[in-house]
Design a protein around this motif. Sequence first.
Motif, PDB file in Angstrom:
ATOM      1  N   VAL A  33      75.371  14.733   2.180  1.00  8.09           N
ATOM      2  CA  VAL A  33      74.704  14.308   3.418  1.00  8.09           C
ATOM      3  C   VAL A  33      74.815  15.388   4.487  1.00  8.09           C
ATOM      4  CG1 VAL A  33      74.823  12.658   5.330  1.00  8.09           C
ATOM      5  CG2 VAL A  33      74.935  11.839   2.973  1.00  8.09           C
ATOM      6  N   GLU A  34      75.988  15.982   4.629  1.00  9.88           N
ATOM      7  CA  GLU A  34      76.199  17.021   5.638  1.00  9.88           C
ATOM      8  C   GLU A  34      75.389  18.275   5.329  1.00  9.88           C
ATOM      9  OE1 GLU A  34      80.381  17.596   5.738  1.00  9.88           O
ATOM     10  OE2 GLU A  34      80.789  15.696   6.793  1.00  9.88           O
ATOM     11  N   TYR A  35      75.351  18.667   4.049  1.00  9.27           N
ATOM     12  CA  TYR A  35      74.576  19.858   3.671  1.00  9.27           C
ATOM     13  C   TYR A  35      73.089  19.607   3.921  1.00  9.27           C
ATOM     14  CZ  TYR A  35      73.273  24.028   1.028  1.00  9.27           C
ATOM     15  OH  TYR A  35      72.776  25.254   0.673  1.00  9.27           O
ATOM     16  N   GLY A  36      72.627  18.402   3.574  1.00 10.85           N
ATOM     17  CA  GLY A  36      71.241  18.067   3.840  1.00 10.85           C
ATOM     18  C   GLY A  36      70.927  18.108   5.317  1.00 10.85           C
ATOM     19  N   ARG A  37      71.795  17.525   6.134  1.00 16.99           N
ATOM     20  CA  ARG A  37      71.587  17.524   7.585  1.00 16.99           C
ATOM     21  C   ARG A  37      71.463  18.940   8.127  1.00 16.99           C
ATOM     22  NH1 ARG A  37      76.834  16.126  10.125  1.00 16.99           N
ATOM     23  NH2 ARG A  37      77.105  18.331   9.579  1.00 16.99           N
ATOM     24  N   ASP A  38      72.321  19.846   7.652  1.00 16.01           N
ATOM     25  CA  ASP A  38      72.290  21.233   8.124  1.00 16.01           C
ATOM     26  C   ASP A  38      71.004  21.949   7.726  1.00 16.01           C
ATOM     27  OD1 ASP A  38      74.779  20.815   9.208  1.00 16.01           O
ATOM     28  OD2 ASP A  38      75.869  21.811   7.580  1.00 16.01           O
ATOM     29  N   HIS A  39      70.295  21.415   6.737  1.00 14.54           N
ATOM     30  CA  HIS A  39      69.053  22.040   6.267  1.00 14.54           C
ATOM     31  C   HIS A  39      67.819  21.190   6.585  1.00 14.54           C
ATOM     32  CE1 HIS A  39      72.084  24.309   4.073  1.00 14.54           C
ATOM     33  NE2 HIS A  39      71.178  25.231   3.846  1.00 14.54           N
ATOM     34  N   GLY A  40      67.989  20.231   7.484  1.00 17.63           N
ATOM     35  CA  GLY A  40      66.843  19.432   7.904  1.00 17.63           C
ATOM     36  C   GLY A  40      66.414  18.379   6.910  1.00 17.63           C
ATOM     37  N   ILE A  41      67.314  17.988   6.000  1.00 20.44           N
ATOM     38  CA  ILE A  41      66.998  17.010   4.961  1.00 20.44           C
ATOM     39  C   ILE A  41      67.791  15.729   5.225  1.00 20.44           C
ATOM     40  CG2 ILE A  41      66.945  16.531   2.486  1.00 20.44           C
ATOM     41  CD1 ILE A  41      65.222  18.938   3.290  1.00 20.44           C
ATOM     42  N   ILE A  42      67.100  14.605   5.322  1.00 18.61           N
ATOM     43  CA  ILE A  42      67.746  13.313   5.480  1.00 18.61           C
ATOM     44  C   ILE A  42      67.992  12.722   4.099  1.00 18.61           C
ATOM     45  CG2 ILE A  42      67.483  10.962   6.368  1.00 18.61           C
ATOM     46  CD1 ILE A  42      65.679  12.178   8.544  1.00 18.61           C
ATOM     47  N   VAL A  43      69.227  12.383   3.798  1.00 17.42           N
ATOM     48  CA  VAL A  43      69.568  11.797   2.510  1.00 17.42           C
ATOM     49  C   VAL A  43      69.471  10.275   2.630  1.00 17.42           C
ATOM     50  CG1 VAL A  43      71.308  11.559   0.710  1.00 17.42           C
ATOM     51  CG2 VAL A  43      71.075  13.734   1.944  1.00 17.42           C
ATOM     52  N   MET A  52      72.766  20.084  -6.531  1.00 16.13           N
ATOM     53  CA  MET A  52      72.205  19.335  -5.415  1.00 16.13           C
ATOM     54  C   MET A  52      71.955  20.256  -4.217  1.00 16.13           C
ATOM     55  SD  MET A  52      71.739  16.386  -6.656  1.00 16.13           S
ATOM     56  CE  MET A  52      71.051  15.691  -5.158  1.00 16.13           C
ATOM     57  N   ARG A  53      72.870  21.171  -3.966  1.00 11.20           N
ATOM     58  CA  ARG A  53      72.660  22.123  -2.864  1.00 11.20           C
ATOM     59  C   ARG A  53      71.452  23.008  -3.139  1.00 11.20           C
ATOM     60  NH1 ARG A  53      78.399  22.215  -3.078  1.00 11.20           N
ATOM     61  NH2 ARG A  53      78.377  24.108  -4.352  1.00 11.20           N
ATOM     62  N   LYS A  54      71.305  23.417  -4.394  1.00 12.97           N
ATOM     63  CA  LYS A  54      70.149  24.232  -4.759  1.00 12.97           C
ATOM     64  C   LYS A  54      68.859  23.442  -4.556  1.00 12.97           C
ATOM     65  CE  LYS A  54      68.293  27.019  -8.566  1.00 12.97           C
ATOM     66  NZ  LYS A  54      68.522  27.482  -9.961  1.00 12.97           N
ATOM     67  N   ALA A  55      68.880  22.165  -4.914  1.00 10.80           N
ATOM     68  CA  ALA A  55      67.702  21.319  -4.725  1.00 10.80           C
ATOM     69  C   ALA A  55      67.356  21.201  -3.242  1.00 10.80           C
ATOM     70  CB  ALA A  55      67.933  19.942  -5.335  1.00 10.80           C
ATOM     71  N   ILE A  56      68.365  21.044  -2.390  1.00 10.36           N
ATOM     72  CA  ILE A  56      68.130  20.956  -0.952  1.00 10.36           C
ATOM     73  C   ILE A  56      67.576  22.265  -0.415  1.00 10.36           C
ATOM     74  CG2 ILE A  56      69.340  20.835   1.269  1.00 10.36           C
ATOM     75  CD1 ILE A  56      71.038  18.608   0.076  1.00 10.36           C
TER      76      ILE A  56
END
Length: 289
Positions: free
Chosen positions: A191-201, A161-165
Motif C-alpha cells: 500500500v505504501e509503495y503504491g501510494r508513493d507511485h500514485g497507485i491506490i491499492v 508487485m513493486r515491478k507491477a506498480i
Amino acid sequence: MSEPRSASVCRNSADTPSVSSLERKPVIVPMPTSAPRRTGSFVLTEDVTVRVTGQARTAAAMLREHIFRETGYLLAESPDGMLMVSHDPAMRGLGPEGYALLVSNDAVMLRAGTQAGLRHGVQSFRQLMTRDATVRAADLRDSPAFAWRGVSSALLPPAEMRKAIDRMAAYKLNVLHVFPDGDPDALRELVEYGRDHGIIVVPELSPATIELLELFPSRWVHIGTAKLTTKFAGLLERHGKLPVRWHDGSTDVLGPHGKLAEGDDGLRAVATAGWVGGLRTTSAVAPAW
C-alpha cells in the motif's frame, strides 16, 4: 458524487515506445488529449540544470533520477535551469491529474496543478527520451479520460508487485485491485509503495477477511460478486468505505449512472476487460475519488 465514467485499459508492452524520427508526432501511451506535431529535440548534457518551482520537488527528484539512470548525468538545480518542473495550483482546464509538457530545442517545461499531474508528466517525459540522451520535441496537454484506471492481480512476491506498480505508473494507471490473502506487513508495504507511485491499492474483501480493512486507506473496497448485505454495508460505512463489485458487463445489470440495479445506495460495479502485462485489467464504472 459526480457521475461515474467507464474506462478500458490499453494493452501495450511496458517497454518505452520508440520512434524512428525526431520529426514524427510524439508517441505517448496513453495518447495525450493534445499533442500537435513538433520538430527537433532537447539535448541532455551534464551541464543542464533543473529549475523547481512551487511544490514540485518530489516530481523533480523522480525526473532527475530517471535521467541519471539513463544517461549517468546527475543534474543540479538552478533558479534559471533550462529544465523546469513547476507545481501551479492556478492551472485550469486539466482536471485533478492533468499536466502540460513543452519540449523545445532550448528548454523543457513541465507544469501541473497537482502532484498526480506532475507524476504523469514525468512519465510522458520518460517516453520522449531516446537512448542517445535527447528528448523529442513535444507540446503536450493531457488529462486522463477516466477516473479509475486499474489492474487486478493476485498477490505476487513483493519484488514482482513493486515491478507491477512501476509498470502501472509508467502508463498512468492508478488502481491496483488485489486479493489480500498474504502477510499483513507485506500488504502494508505494498500500500505504501503504491501510494508513493500514485497507485491506490483497492482490496477485494469478504465478511471473512474484513479484519484486514484497516490496512487499506482506499475509500473503495471491492466485495467480489457478493450481495451487499445490510450488515456488511453497515460495517463498511462505519469505516468510511464504499463498496464496489464485479459484474459481467451486461446492460441489464446496471441502473442509472452505473449504480447496481439491486438498489444498494453507493454501490458501484466494475467489469472485467482484457489483460495487460500478464495481469487482468479492469474496465470501471468509476466513482469520483
